[in-house]
Design an enzyme around this catalytic site. Structure first.
Site, short mmCIF file in Angstrom:
data_model
loop_
_atom_site.label_atom_id
_atom_site.label_comp_id
_atom_site.label_asym_id
_atom_site.label_seq_id
_atom_site.Cartn_x
_atom_site.Cartn_y
_atom_site.Cartn_z
N GLU A 84 -4.49 4.38 9.43
CA GLU A 84 -3.46 5.06 8.45
C GLU A 84 -1.95 4.72 8.92
OE1 GLU A 84 -2.36 9.14 6.02
OE2 GLU A 84 -4.34 8.93 7.24
N LYS B 244 -7.14 9.31 1.97
CA LYS B 244 -7.76 10.54 1.39
C LYS B 244 -9.01 10.19 0.96
CE LYS B 244 -6.63 14.74 2.68
NZ LYS B 244 -6.70 14.96 3.98
#
Length: 403
Positions: A216, A232
């Site tokens: 990420e 997410k």
């Protein structure tokens, strides 16, 4: 400023741990490909809360003192190795990131690590040394910060807070530690090479080391553009898992909530009207998991310096929740053990670009134990048992790499 107490303690207790190893070439996360295997440490700064002051401002000044002037990121320098300097690794713990947002730092760090560090590197053309290997790496049984029932109860507490309107979403993180012997660096290096680890690498210090396999992007600054890639939504990396993630209204709603938060964070440091979502809810693979990722970009505002950049984006919204400060309050109240090296920032700073990963899928080693963290975002639709299972699925590849 380098703190020496932890290193002294480690040397007394365990002569074969991190700080006793001969200095070798270590590639931190996000180092440019042309520089891999060629870095040697030039200078180091480390920070603990007891030192006081603003770690973001200190980091910017320390880098400027060593030829990396980052007071206006809209006007980057060239990667020209001034005075032999290539660039630097930057690390911020979750607690340091929370402090930058004026939020509570949470429970104490379970690992004996600094809360912030900058390591400036120069290039070397010398071959790395190959010392006689210390005793083989081994770690004992993991001790969890909470059992499944306690984790599920924390999920229920967040759902109750959402029902009261206190928050919309909160990320909950658990910790585990295990005693070890031998040299941890090969295990941490294996961790950094897991499939999908965009920010794979190792950062070491006196008496500590961090291994990262994060996919990420917290923040990337390149060619006048700010980029963040929030993740997410998670499912097993199967055909069914892929379809289930794409079809999940709960995961999509949770994801879009964080995308909106990240858009707001970038808007604080971007040219007016330039924030855009280039990709929304793209499903990508990390190890044995599918994860949903979006790409949010903006044009950088004139005069933005490194310290203000860090204050705007830290801590990452995908590991806090929304609203961010309210989520941090609930995190501090519910998590029994600090997030330490996880859920913070780790990556590369060069004269011409910045590339910092969010330290999910991250482990740390101090003089006594190896530490790992995992968690997930909680919304009203979260099922406690499913959230416990998701955290276990995320930490399984990390622990396997550390065996």
């Amino acid at each position: 400023m380098v703190r020496g107490k932890s290193a002294e303690r480690m040397s007394m207790n365990r002569p074969d741990v991190v700080e006793a190893l001969p200095r070798t070439v270590i590639d931190p996360p996000a180092v440019p490909a042309s520089c891999r295997g060629r870095l040697v440490e030039h200078a180091r700064w480390q920070w603990h809360p007891a030192d006081g002051g603003d770690p973001a401002a200190y980091a910017e000044q320390f880098l400027a003192d060593h030829g990396l002037r980052l007071h206006d990121l809209a006007r980057p320098a060239r990667h020209h190795h001034e005075h032999g300097i290539c660039g630097a690794a930057l690390y911020l713990s979750a607690a340091a990131a929370a402090l930058l947002a004026d939020g509570p730092p949470g429970a104490p760090n379970p690992a004996d690590l600094p809360e912030a560090a900058v390591v400036v590197y120069a290039h070397t053309d010398a071959n790395p040394t190959h010392p006689v290997p210390p005793p083989p790496w081994w770690h004992g049984t993991w001790t969890e910060s909470w059992n499944p029932r306690e984790h599920a109860d924390a999920v229920t507490a967040i759902r109750q807070a959402i029902s009261r309107g206190d928050v919309y979403q909160v990320n909950l993180v658990g910790h585990a530690s295990a005693p070890y012997t031998g040299d941890p660096l090969p295990a941490l290096t294996r961790l950094g090479r897991l499939p999908g680890a965009r920010y794979g690498g190792v950062l070491t210090g006196p008496g500590w080391a961090i291994g990262c396999a994060s996919p990420e992007t917290l923040i990337e600054v390149r060619d006048g553009t700010l980029t963040t890639r929030p993740i997410k939504g998670t499912r097993p990396a199967t055909t069914t898992g892929h379809a289930d993630l794409l079809a999940s209204a709960k995961e999509r709603a949770e994801h879009i909530m964080i995308v909106d938060l990240e858009r707001n964070d970038l808007a604080r440091i971007a040219r007016t009207g330039s924030v855009r979502v280039d990709e929304l809810f793209a499903v990508r693979r990390w190890c044995d998991l599918w994860q949903a990722e979006s790409t949010v970009r903006a044009d950088i505002a004139d005069g933005l310096g490194l310290a203000d950049l860090l204050r705007a984006v830290c801590p990452g919204g995908s590991v806090t929740g929304a609203p961010k400060l309210a989520a941090l309050d609930h995190i501090a109240a519910l998590e029994p053990v600090g997030r330490g090296a996880s859920m913070g920032a780790l990556g590369w700073i060069g004269p011409d670009h910045i590339d910092l990963g969010l330290t999910i899928r991250t482990a740390a080693v101090d003089g006594n134990a190896v530490h790992a963290w995992a968690g997930g975002g909680i919304t009203w639709d979260s099922e406690p048992a499913a959230e416990v299972a998701e955290a276990a699925a995320k930490t399984a590849p990390v622990r396997a790499a550390l065996r």
